[in-house]
Write an enzyme that holds these catalytic residues in place. Structure first.
Site, PDB file in Angstrom:
ATOM      1  CB  VAL A   1      -0.919   0.152   1.346  1.00 38.92           C
ATOM      2  CG1 VAL A   1      -1.757   1.396   1.390  1.00 38.92           C
ATOM      3  CG2 VAL A   1      -1.882  -1.114   1.201  1.00 38.92           C
ATOM      4  CB  SER A   2       1.581   3.700  -2.618  1.00 37.41           C
ATOM      5  OG  SER A   2       1.749   2.721  -3.962  1.00 37.41           O
TER       6      SER A   2
END
Length: 540
Positions: free
Chosen positions: A426-427
């Site tokens: 998850v950036s």
């Protein structure tokens, strides 16, 4: 007999002028010997301070003290009775339920729990969290009555040897001393044992089919029982007669924990197939989405206690019964690391979202949004609102809240390949906000996302609104399964009638962790096109 469980009972207790056993001279001597004040002073946390006698003593020997109690009447009396004491912050805080923002973020040289541990509901979770607040080389001191020195009618406030063994199991160094009949436990070096899925004794022929209930509380924590077999288990058991799996889970939940759920709030989400000592076993994973009642332990011969655990702590809770570990993984894929392969059959159940998050999550989410907005990455109102609303931590349950809501450059890695290389994540929040801003979405946009995870799709769903649509895909079936579960679990984070996020599987050559999205009718600024974060080139 003091066996209070409700806050109003404690408020009445302290309001009536009652207190506790006074701090003894032997306790003072042991504190001086085993928890001396560091050179130059130190910080101490006194949990369940009551009327403040221990906190005042610690301040008198040189500690700066945070003294916390969940009863307003206790804090009021402590301030009144120790009005001349310097170096103490008196804090009204429920250590089990409240946002711990009031505590010192730099950690403590000493944490004390005097005559309070037996009254805690989620003991394992609280001690785990307090251990994380200790500075290197510091100590957690638990002072508590023990069963052998307590009259029969008062043993509800004492610990037996099994409980003391559990308390001491997760520490590198443990010293047990006697303080005039009280156990004086000095715990150093929290070493939370890695989670390990373990088996029971050989199963019997009538235990081939069963159901496990997955239940969370108002903070999103999962219910587990410490069984007399020395492992953690979910509520559940075998089916009886013509009983269906959901019905069995509801019945077992009530019989084992005292919690009551309606059959309509029990949803079979996965079927697990394995064997126990050569006997085939079929286990239904049943997600309970609502319940009532008070947590109890109706079957003390089978369980020592029940408590709720943070999801991010499930990687270090010690032994967990194999089907329970796999059931947890079925609801939150990846939350229990290192599980061996097993046959699992997810079911397309019509499960509603399950609400629940700790108070701390709201504060950290707003702080993260403010960092991203102040950095100029989310100039538009819809993206700002999405950042403030979508529960990011529910899409990375293996991370603690501070990591999930880091407003800087931190991405949360969610999957590694067999060589240890990160292949899905998850950036960072600012990056996701910036990418969404560059799509110039309209409220009715249809958006395609290549490279799934759930959180980014949920942000986009907020932005496109009730007339929009989001399709998120991934080449990895595990990522797709994980995304489907998290979107189902946290779907209530979207405003009513907002856009929907759907998952699917698609074979493609684009990088799995890069997000590529287009929108129908999306307007772009003159001369600009969305750019790929991985290559810094415009999307085709």
């Amino acid at each position: 007999m003091l066996t209070y469980t409700a806050r109003d009972q404690w408020e009445q207790h302290y309001g009536d002028g009652k207190g506790w056993r006074q701090l003894g001279e032997r306790e003072r001597e042991l504190l001086a010997e085993y928890a001396p004040v560091p050179e130059g002073g130190g910080r101490a946390l006194d949990v369940g301070c009551g009327t403040g006698e221990l906190a005042a003593h610690l301040a008198g020997v040189g500690y700066t003290v945070d003294a916390v109690d969940f009863a307003d009447s206790a804090i009021a009396r402590a301030q009144e009775e120790h009005v001349g004491i310097e170096g103490v912050r008196w804090l009204r805080l429920d250590i089990e339920r409240d946002d711990p923002a009031l505590l010192d973020g730099e950690g403590y040289d000493l944490i004390t729990l005097r005559l309070v541990y037996p009254f805690m509901r989620d003991r394992g979770r609280i001690v785990h969290g307090l251990g994380e607040r200790l500075r290197d080389g510091s100590a957690l001191v638990v002072i508590t009555p023990v069963v052998e020195n307590t009259p029969q009618e008062r043993r509800g406030i004492a610990l037996d040897e099994d409980e003391i063994t559990l308390l001491c199991a997760g520490w590198e160094a443990v010293e047990r001393l006697d303080a005039d009949g009280l156990a004086f436990l000095v715990l150093r070096g929290p070493c939370h044992p890695a989670t390990r899925a373990v088996k029971k004794r050989p199963t019997t022929g009538h235990a081939l089919t069963g159901a496990l209930a997955v239940v969370t509380d108002e903070a999103g924590r999962v219910l587990l029982g410490r069984s007399r077999r020395g492992m953690l288990e979910l509520p559940g058991g075998k089916t009886t007669g013509p009983e269906d799996f959901a019905g069995a889970a509801v019945r077992e939940l009530a019989e084992e924990t005292g919690l009551v759920a309606e059959r309509s709030d029990a949803h079979v989400v996965t079927m697990l197939v394995d064997d126990s000592h050569g006997v085939p076993r079929l286990t239904a994973v049943v997600r309970i989405t609502a319940w009532t009642g008070s947590l109890a332990n109706p079957e003390p011969k089978l369980f020592s206690r029940w408590e709720f655990f943070d999801l991010h702590a499930l990687a270090c809770v010690g032994d967990v019964f194999v089907p329970a570990a796999r059931a947890l993984d079925a609801v939150w894929p990846g939350v229990v690391p290192g599980l061996p392969p097993a046959a699992s059959y997810p079911i397309a159940a019509d499960q509603p979202p399950v609400p629940g998050e700790p108070a701390e999550a709201t504060r950290l989410r707003l702080a993260m949004a403010r960092t991203v907005i102040d950095g100029g990455w989310a100039p538009s109102g819809p993206v700002q609102a999405a950042l403030r609303t979508v529960p990011r931590h529910r899409f990375v349950p293996e991370a603690d809240l501070a990591a999930a809501y880091d407003g800087g450059d931190r991405a949360v890695v969610t999957r590694y390949d067999e060589t240890g290389v990160a292949i899905s994540s998850v950036s960072a929040a600012w990056l996701q906000a910036d990418m969404i801003e560059h799509l110039f979405l309209r409220p009715d946009s249809i958006v395609f996302e290549a490279g799934s995870g759930g959180y980014n799709a949920e942000l986009i769903a907020h932005v496109v609104g009730p007339d929009g649509r989001v399709v998120t895909v991934d080449i990895d079936p595990w990522v797709v399964r994980r995304t489907r579960r998290f979107l189902t679990e946290a779907g209530g984070g979207r405003p009513p009638n907002s856009g929907s996020a759907r998952t699917g599987r698609l074979g493609c050559s684009c990088p799995r962790t890069a997000v590529s999205a287009t929108s129908s009718g999306a307007r772009r600024r003159s001369g600009s096109r969305p750019r790929c974060w991985a290559t810094d080139r415009p999307y085709a």
